[in-house]
Structure formats: C-alpha cells, structure tokens
Design a protein around this motif. Structure first.
Motif, PDB file in Angstrom:
ATOM      1  N   SER A 212      29.656  38.494  40.595  1.00  0.00           N
ATOM      2  CA  SER A 212      31.005  38.612  40.465  1.00  0.00           C
ATOM      3  C   SER A 212      30.550  38.412  38.629  1.00  0.00           C
ATOM      4  N   SER A 213      31.134  39.656  38.223  1.00  0.00           N
ATOM      5  CA  SER A 213      31.218  39.950  36.755  1.00  0.00           C
ATOM      6  C   SER A 213      32.328  38.474  36.612  1.00  0.00           C
ATOM      7  N   THR A 214      32.978  38.737  37.003  1.00  0.00           N
ATOM      8  CA  THR A 214      34.261  37.004  36.033  1.00  0.00           C
ATOM      9  C   THR A 214      35.190  37.152  37.786  1.00  0.00           C
ATOM     10  N   PRO A 215      35.247  35.379  37.284  1.00  0.00           N
ATOM     11  CA  PRO A 215      36.474  35.064  38.107  1.00  0.00           C
ATOM     12  C   PRO A 215      37.638  35.802  38.414  1.00  0.00           C
ATOM     13  N   LYS A 216      38.169  36.625  37.383  1.00  0.00           N
ATOM     14  CA  LYS A 216      39.468  38.227  36.796  1.00  0.00           C
ATOM     15  C   LYS A 216      38.919  39.212  38.013  1.00  0.00           C
ATOM     16  N   LEU A 217      38.108  39.521  38.520  1.00  0.00           N
ATOM     17  CA  LEU A 217      38.807  40.578  39.655  1.00  0.00           C
ATOM     18  C   LEU A 217      38.254  39.625  40.818  1.00  0.00           C
ATOM     19  N   ASP A 218      39.320  40.889  41.171  1.00  0.00           N
ATOM     20  CA  ASP A 218      39.224  40.649  42.310  1.00  0.00           C
ATOM     21  C   ASP A 218      38.418  40.550  43.970  1.00  0.00           C
ATOM     22  N   SER A 219      37.384  41.200  43.088  1.00  0.00           N
ATOM     23  CA  SER A 219      35.830  40.952  44.185  1.00  0.00           C
ATOM     24  C   SER A 219      35.474  39.720  44.165  1.00  0.00           C
ATOM     25  N   TYR A 220      35.811  38.411  43.745  1.00  0.00           N
ATOM     26  CA  TYR A 220      35.501  37.438  43.442  1.00  0.00           C
ATOM     27  C   TYR A 220      36.137  36.135  44.267  1.00  0.00           C
TER      28      TYR A 220
END
Length: 505
Positions: A212-220
């Motif tokens: 995941s690119s960042t924990p701030k994305l819903d995909s994480y």
C-alpha cells in the motif's frame, strides 16, 4: 522519575541488515539535476557529479540507494537513458510534469554509486510497461555477455555487469496519482510473473512487491493481502511507504491542511510507524498461513520521512525546478529520529529501508543551482543510524514518565533502542520532553569504561540550518552526562534532544 531500561544480552530482537538504513534518488524536481548532477557547477567532477554533495553522501555510509523512483518509474523507459548522451531523447516526464533530457541515465547512476559506495536497488516500470521490459533490464544490468542486451551494455563501455541484487516490482500502483494504476489482484498477478521472468535471467536477485502506498488510502492494508496472495512464493520483500506531516489531513482527498499538531502530538506521531509496521507484519503472516508457506516475508520500508511544505516554487516542464525543497527544524528532526527507531525496533522483519529523498526533495541535503550545499539536521540522525546501527538489536523493557495528548495516550517521554555491536553497547535515545530526563540502563554486560555521548539539540525547536547559517544545528560531543556503575549506565538527556551513547564492552 527516571526512565529505566532493562537489557539482557541474551534477549535479542534480531540482527541488523547492512541494508537497513539507505536512501533514495529519483528524477524528480532538483534531486538529480542541480542536486547530485550539475556539470556546470564549479565543484563538479569530469562526470558532472557535484563533489560537495558527493562527499556529504559518502559520509552517511548508506547501505543501499533506490533508483530511479518512485512515481517517475511508472513512465520510465530505461532504453532512453543508455548509450551516447548526444543520441539520447529529451522527453516529457509526466509523473512530476517535468522535462527529462536523459543526460543522467542508467550507467551514470552506477558510475555515481560506485563513488558513493552503496548497493543499488533498482525499480522496474510495471505502470506503462511490463514483463519484457523488466527482464530485459535485468539482462542489460546483470548478464555477463553473449546476448543482445548484455552485449549492448558492453558496447556502451561497461564490460562487467552491474550485478544488481535488489529489484522493486514497480511503485505505489494502488495510488490514484500513479501512471498505470492497477487493482491489487491484477498488480499481484503481473508482479508474480515479472518476478519469475526476472529470476530466470538471474536467479541470485531478490524482488520487492509493492505494498500500500500509504496507510491513509482506503486500500490499506487490503492491497497488501490481495497482491501478496498472488505472488507470495516468488517475491522476497513487501514494500511499505509513509510520510508524516504535522498538517496533512488523514483524508488524502482533502487538499487543505488541517490544524497543525502541537509539539507533544507531533513528536508522538512516530507511533503511527509502529502501528503500520505491526499491521503489515500481521498481513504478511496471515498470507503465509493462507498459502501454507514455510517462507517468512521480510519488509522493505523503501520510502519514509517527515514531510514539510515546499519553500521554492515548482514550475512545470522546467528542468531541475524544485519539488518539496524545504528546511527541517529541530522539532522535525526529533520526529524523524523516532521514526528511525521504530524501524530499528523491528530489525527482525525490516531488512531494507530508504529515507526519501536524499537531496532537495524533503531532503537530507539541500543545494542551490550553481551555489552551495548544506545539511538539514535530519542528516545527522541518519548519519548516526547508518554508521552505528550495526550488530544486534536487544529487547528492551522500559518504564518511565508518560504523557497524554488528545490523539495519543501513554506516550513515553524517552524513546530508545539499544544495539549490541559486539565491541560496544549503543543507546539511541530521543528525549521528547521539554525537561532534562534521567535514564538508567540496567544490563547483564560488563563494560570497559570507555564512553562517548553525542547530542543533537537546539535552544529553539524551530531552529534550522540555512545557506546563511549552515551549521546552526549540529551534533556535539558532551561530557559528564553518562556514568557507569557496575552493569548500569546512568544517562542525563538534554531537553528535546537526540542522543547516541556508546559504551565499550
């Protein structure tokens, strides 16, 4: 009440990888052009590499350096960057909306890296390109001779292979900003097949799956789970990224900054690193059980840093126009140090990290075009970690004064990691308190009596290093703040300080 740290030399977290503290350069803004490479600069060598910058980088003794990206990689055509410079194409660079003349290309990177003395970590383009492009790049870089791509390399004057061991399978492909964005399933399938093909060219390489690119994305962290399920047995590491900004909203769709953190909250945000690391480890171990594997997945934290607002304006489609060129304060540096300790604490699972970025973009080192270079205070923390975090991380049991904020509860004023380097015990300590703090380290180790104590602190948390005053915030050796009593180390840490205590065994 003093902070007490209990250490037993037999209780170990894990061995520290020589790749644990590295960095990252990308064809982004002024990282390369006017950063590490500026042929017209008075301090440039015959290759165009800025020696003032190179010498600062060499002093870091970085374990690994990631290249060429980053978002840049998802539109990257490495074949544009090889051969005679005068024959290379100037192209639009769309990730950062720049102009790419390709005068600093693949082989220039390896020439520069030999002078730096670090190991390379190459990223392949799985955005606009795919399996063929990735395997051809491995062949160009690593195959000895007798094939089209290896002989092409030799015709470019590079007789010996570059022998790149670590390869990233793309970059941040769950990010809506990414060229060639993919779903977790389609990315996992592509990465699995690319890794297989690359390892057929060279079975000694290791590959890194994009997390995941960042924990701030819903995909994480769902992205990590799904992509890992497709590629678990063919890859060697899972990547994780994170940048911490005192003003950035957790919702990335919001462009306006939120109210900035107060100092206690900001310095506690390294807790987000600890949480992310544990969550990603749990995800890896879940997939390990699900696919019934005997292999443990290790982590590559190949983009991490504090983040700050840019102080120079970026102009689109202008060569070397800066992106996120900024100073870091002493306050930023304390958070950066705690982020480094979060990584070091899990040296058993994290084997590669890349601070992002090395020069001019939220950097360790700042430069002016045709001008001077100087170091952000974060440079000195990285220098301590990359040079001294060698050996084994020991388990610590700590107790001490805690503080509370609206967001974080029970935050210790003293953040620490203890390393056994065989010849000495090294205590890395961040004091988050505005007051002097006492620390007692109880050990089962016999000491020789040799002690050194380096301290990075400043009278004002907002202090920075500038071109006018480049040595404003510097580490210093201090005396009289560390003493030994049998197997006990007694430490006094200055307010808001980064401390490295070395005690001979």
């Amino acid at each position: 009440m003093p902070t007490t740290i209990e250490i037993n030399k037999e209780f170990k977290v894990g061995k520290i990888s020589p790749r644990l503290f590295g960095s990252f350069i990308e064809q982004m803004g002024s990282v390369v052009y006017t950063g590490i490479y500026e042929p017209e600069h008075p301090d440039a060598d015959e290759h165009g590499f800025r020696l003032d910058v190179l010498n600062k980088i060499k002093a870091l003794n970085l374990g690994i350096i990631r290249y060429p990206g980053g978002n840049f990689t998802s539109g990257y055509d490495w074949t544009d960057t090889i051969g005679p410079i005068e024959n290379r194409k100037t192209k639009l660079e769309l990730a950062w909306r720049g102009i790419e003349p390709n005068t600093f290309g693949l082989n220039e990177f390896f020439d520069w890296l030999k002078l730096v003395g670090s190991e390379p970590m190459m990223t392949v383009n799985l955005g606009t390109k795919g399996i063929d492009d990735a395997r051809n790049l491995v062949e160009y870089c690593n195959f000895p001779e007798g094939t089209y791509w290896s002989d092409l390399r030799k015709s470019h004057g590079i007789k010996k292979p570059h022998d790149v061991k670590v390869w990233c399978l793309g970059n941040e492909l769950d990010g809506p900003w990414q060229i060639g964005r993919k779903t977790a399933y389609e990315y996992g399938r592509l990465a699995n097949e690319a890794s297989k093909a690359m390892k057929l060219v060279d079975d000694t390489i290791e590959t890194v799956l994009v997390g995941s690119s960042t924990p701030k994305l819903d995909s994480y962290p769902e992205w990590d789970r799904v992509s890992l399920e497709q590629a678990y047995e063919t890859v060697d590491y899972l990547a994780l990224h994170n940048y911490i900004d005192r003003c950035q909203d957790e919702d990335l769709s919001k462009k306006a900054p939120r109210e900035p953190d107060d100092t206690p909250t900001y310095l506690a945000r390294s807790i987000e690193f600890d949480k992310q690391i544990e969550a990603v480890i749990a995800t890896c171990d879940y997939v390990k059980a699900l696919v019934r594997s005997d292999k443990t997945m290790y982590l590559a934290f190949d983009e991490w840093n504090v983040h700050n607002f840019p102080e120079k304006e970026h102009r689109n489609f202008e060569l070397g126009s800066p992106i996120d060129w900024c100073h870091f304060s002493m306050e930023d540096t304390l958070l950066f140090a705690s982020m480094g300790l979060s990584i070091l604490r899990r040296a058993d699972r994290i084997k590669i990290t890349c601070q992002s970025l090395l020069v001019n973009t939220i950097p360790l080192i700042l430069t002016d075009a045709m001008g001077q270079s100087w170091c952000n205070p974060t440079y000195f923390v990285m220098k301590d970690l990359s040079n001294l975090a060698k050996g084994t991380v020991l388990q610590s049991v700590s107790s001490g004064t805690l503080y509370h904020t609206d967001i974080y509860q029970e935050v210790p004023y003293i953040d620490s990691v203890v390393v056994d380097s065989e010849t000495e015990l090294i205590c890395f300590i961040v004091n988050r308190s505005a007051e002097e703090e006492k620390i007692v380290v109880n050990t089962t180790i016999d000491f020789s009596g040799e002690i050194s104590h380096s301290e990075l602190s400043s009278k004002n948390l907002e202090d920075t290093n500038t071109r006018e005053n480049p040595t404003n915030v510097q580490p210093k050796e201090v005396k009289g703040r560390v003493s030994l009593t049998n197997n006990q180390i007694n430490i006094t840490a200055a307010p808001y300080s980064w401390n490295v205590i070395r005690v001979g065994k």
